[in-house]
Design a protein around this motif. Structure first.
Motif: not given
Length: 300
Positions: A166, A168, A250, A252, A264, A276, A279, A281
């Motif tokens: 994920d 990216r 960015y 993660w 988040r 966006r 990311k 999880s």
């Protein structure tokens, strides 16, 4: 990890850090089953077991590094290897589900710690502490008792560019934010190992005990904050108190589901991160195993 990441730009001149670039679209299904056996097993920290696996066809396995996921199929007690359907079946998952749940191989999702060459070796790190929803479950028990010669199956990519990771960062990213606990620590290690030199990165990792900290080699400009559970601020609180770099981030974010959600929410609502560019999880949920989560998803 040993494989260079195709989504990251070559190193920029020393006067400026290189910036991660977007990866091409993944191939539809570049995954195959591998039969592997334990070569070595060691406890690298009190809460982490490292299992080194080998097999005659590991040369076909591929990885782009980062947070590369694979499926492990483990034997049940009394089995010498996992009971599996025909691994050439197009619908392997349907065939696996059709087997007796009390007999079929135990499926778990893990992140590659490393895919080595010369010799070909697959390295998986298993978190063993009791805070994880699956910590006392079959994967941790198997890893804690693994010995040379023990056999398992792995569903893994045969192409470096695949849908199994994920991380990216899009073009134009100026710096990287990572958060994790033990369950996502191997993924963070993989990500840091593939960041270009001098990439600004801020990392928060929560562990059970100070002895669970690891060396995380990287060429990035990485500032790692280790948080000890019940003795340090929580990950969300630590990030709230931090001064973050300027520029386009960015993020993660991985680990326990409730913590991931809180981080988040803070990054988007309070820090103004583009949704966006975050990311996230949930690698596990407190009080639930992967079997519980799969069953809930299937019955939804």
């Amino acid at each position: 990890m040993t494989n260079a990441s195709p989504s990251l730009a070559p190193a920029a001149p020393s006067s400026a850090p290189s910036t991660p670039r977007p990866a091409p679209a993944p191939s539809p299904s570049p995954f195959q089953f591998f039969t592997v056996e334990v070569l070595r097993a060691e406890r690298i920290t009190p809460a982490m077991a490292r299992i080194v696996l080998g097999g005659p066809d590991l040369a076909r396995m591929a990885s782009a590094g980062r947070d590369q996921r694979v499926k492990l199929f483990l034997p049940r007690p009394g089995q010498s290897e996992p009971v599996m359907p025909d691994m050439r079946a197009a619908d392997w998952y349907g065939a696996w589900r059709a087997l007796d749940p009390a007999v079929r191989g135990i499926m778990r999702t893990y992140t590659l710690r490393e895919l080595r060459r010369e010799p070909d070796e697959l390295v998986i790190d298993f978190a063993l502490h009791t805070d994880s929803g699956d910590a006392s479950g079959p994967a941790s028990r198997w890893a804690g008792a693994a010995a040379p010669g023990d056999r398992i199956r792995v569903l893994a990519p045969v192409e470096e560019e695949n849908a199994g990771y994920d991380f990216r960062p899009p073009d134009g990213t100026d710096w990287i934010l990572l958060t994790a606990d033990e369950s996502a620590l191997p993924a963070v290690a993989g990500i840091l190992g593939t960041l270009p030199p001098a990439t600004p990165a801020r990392i928060w990792i929560e562990v059970h005990d100070p002895a669970d900290r690891q060396e995380l080699p990287t060429q990035a400009d990485a500032h790692i904050t280790w948080l000890v559970r019940n003795a340090s601020p929580t990950t969300p609180d630590a990030i709230r108190a931090a001064a973050l770099p300027e520029g386009t981030p960015y993020a993660w974010v991985a680990g326990e589901a409730a913590t991931v959600k809180a981080v988040r929410r803070h990054l988007v609502a309070d820090r103004g991160f583009d949704r966006r560019a975050v990311k996230f999880s949930g690698y596990w949920r407190r009080g639930a195993s992967e079997d519980n989560l799969m069953e809930a998803a299937e019955n939804a």
